[in-house]
Design an enzyme around this catalytic site. Structure first.
Site, PDB file in Angstrom:
ATOM      1  CE1 TYR A 156      -4.071   1.961   0.490  1.00 54.39           C
ATOM      2  CE2 TYR A 156      -2.756   3.198   2.069  1.00 54.39           C
ATOM      3  CZ  TYR A 156      -3.895   3.066   1.293  1.00 54.39           C
ATOM      4  OH  TYR A 156      -4.847   4.054   1.312  1.00 54.39           O
ATOM      5  CE  LYS A 160      -3.614   4.587  -1.993  1.00 58.52           C
ATOM      6  NZ  LYS A 160      -4.612   5.065  -2.975  1.00 58.52           N
TER       7      LYS A 160
END
Length: 251
Positions: A156, A160
């Site tokens: 993640y 990002k």
């Protein structure tokens, strides 16, 4: 039809995507709801109240090029233009040490969080640069994990951080098409996905603590504010978060 405003929201079946879809519909946009689950998209539409007629579910897998192309072909067929893309669809991964993260899960996170955003942005740009009047706005959901990781979140966090590069490249390469690109970094919005935070989540020092959350509608209001500006004004980066959540000084 000169007052027609059209938006696409990915990940529209729940949480932030649902709240933003409702806010855009309330602001007068025709909103195409993109997501993988037809029942969730229909629930978003049914919860739209007086603005439900402006919400249009389109089952879409953002990690699949053909599915994304079909979504934006529907935009062109139904409305003939696109003013806003809220690039929101994403997923996390299991909270495991880096060396234990299965490669297939890593690839799925990258395919949805990064490749999916690229595919949707690419398709949106093709419409925006060729329409009259030319231009539009793309808003990428970066998350505060674009700045600082949580423990055991390499998939993640990496994607990002990559969204920041995506946002900057879109801003640079499409400004001559009158396309404005924003990254909104969101922390601890109160959605089903963050419900676990009310019971405690791991911290960098090895402890577990409850983290405060903010009303998801405040995120939706922020997006509605950004799209209200004329295209000659861009909000390049914005962070919205629960005031007392552990972010500044995390770790």
């Amino acid at each position: 039809m000169s007052d027609l405003k059209v938006a696409v929201v990915t990940g529209a079946g729940s949480g932030i995507g649902r709240a933003v879809s409702h806010a855009l519909a309330a602001a007068g946009y025709e909103v195409l709801l993109a997501g993988r689950r037809a029942d969730a998209l229909e629930e978003t539409r049914s919860l739209g109240g007086a603005h439900g007629a402006r919400l249009h579910p389109v089952v879409t897998d953002v990690s699949d090029e053909a599915s994304v192309n079909a979504l934006f072909a529907e935009v062109s067929k139904r409305f003939g233009r696109l003013d806003v893309l809220f690039n929101n669809a994403g997923r996390g991964g299991p909270p495991v040490p880096i060396e234990d993260l299965p490669v297939d899960i890593w690839k799925d996170i990258v395919n949805i969080n990064l490749t999916g955003m690229f595919l949707c942005a690419q398709a949106a740009i093709r419409i925006m640069k060729n329409q009259k009047p030319q231009g539009g706005r793309i808003i990428n959901n970066g998350s505060i994990s674009a700045h600082a990781p949580r423990p055991f979140s390499i998939g993640y966090t990496s994607t990002k951080h990559a969204v920041t590069g995506l946002t900057k490249s879109i801003s640079l390469d499409t400004r001559h098409y009158n396309i404005a690109c924003t990254q909104i970094d969101i922390g601890n919005a109160a959605t089903p996905m963050t419900e676990r935070m009310t019971k405690g989540v791991p911290q960098p020092d090895g402890t577990t603590r409850v983290e405060p959350r903010m009303d998801v509608d405040h995120v939706a209001q922020m997006v509605a504010q950004i799209v209200s500006y004329p295209l000659e004004t861009n909000v390049q980066f914005v962070t919205i978060m629960a005031t007392t959540m552990p972010f500044v000084g995390r770790g």
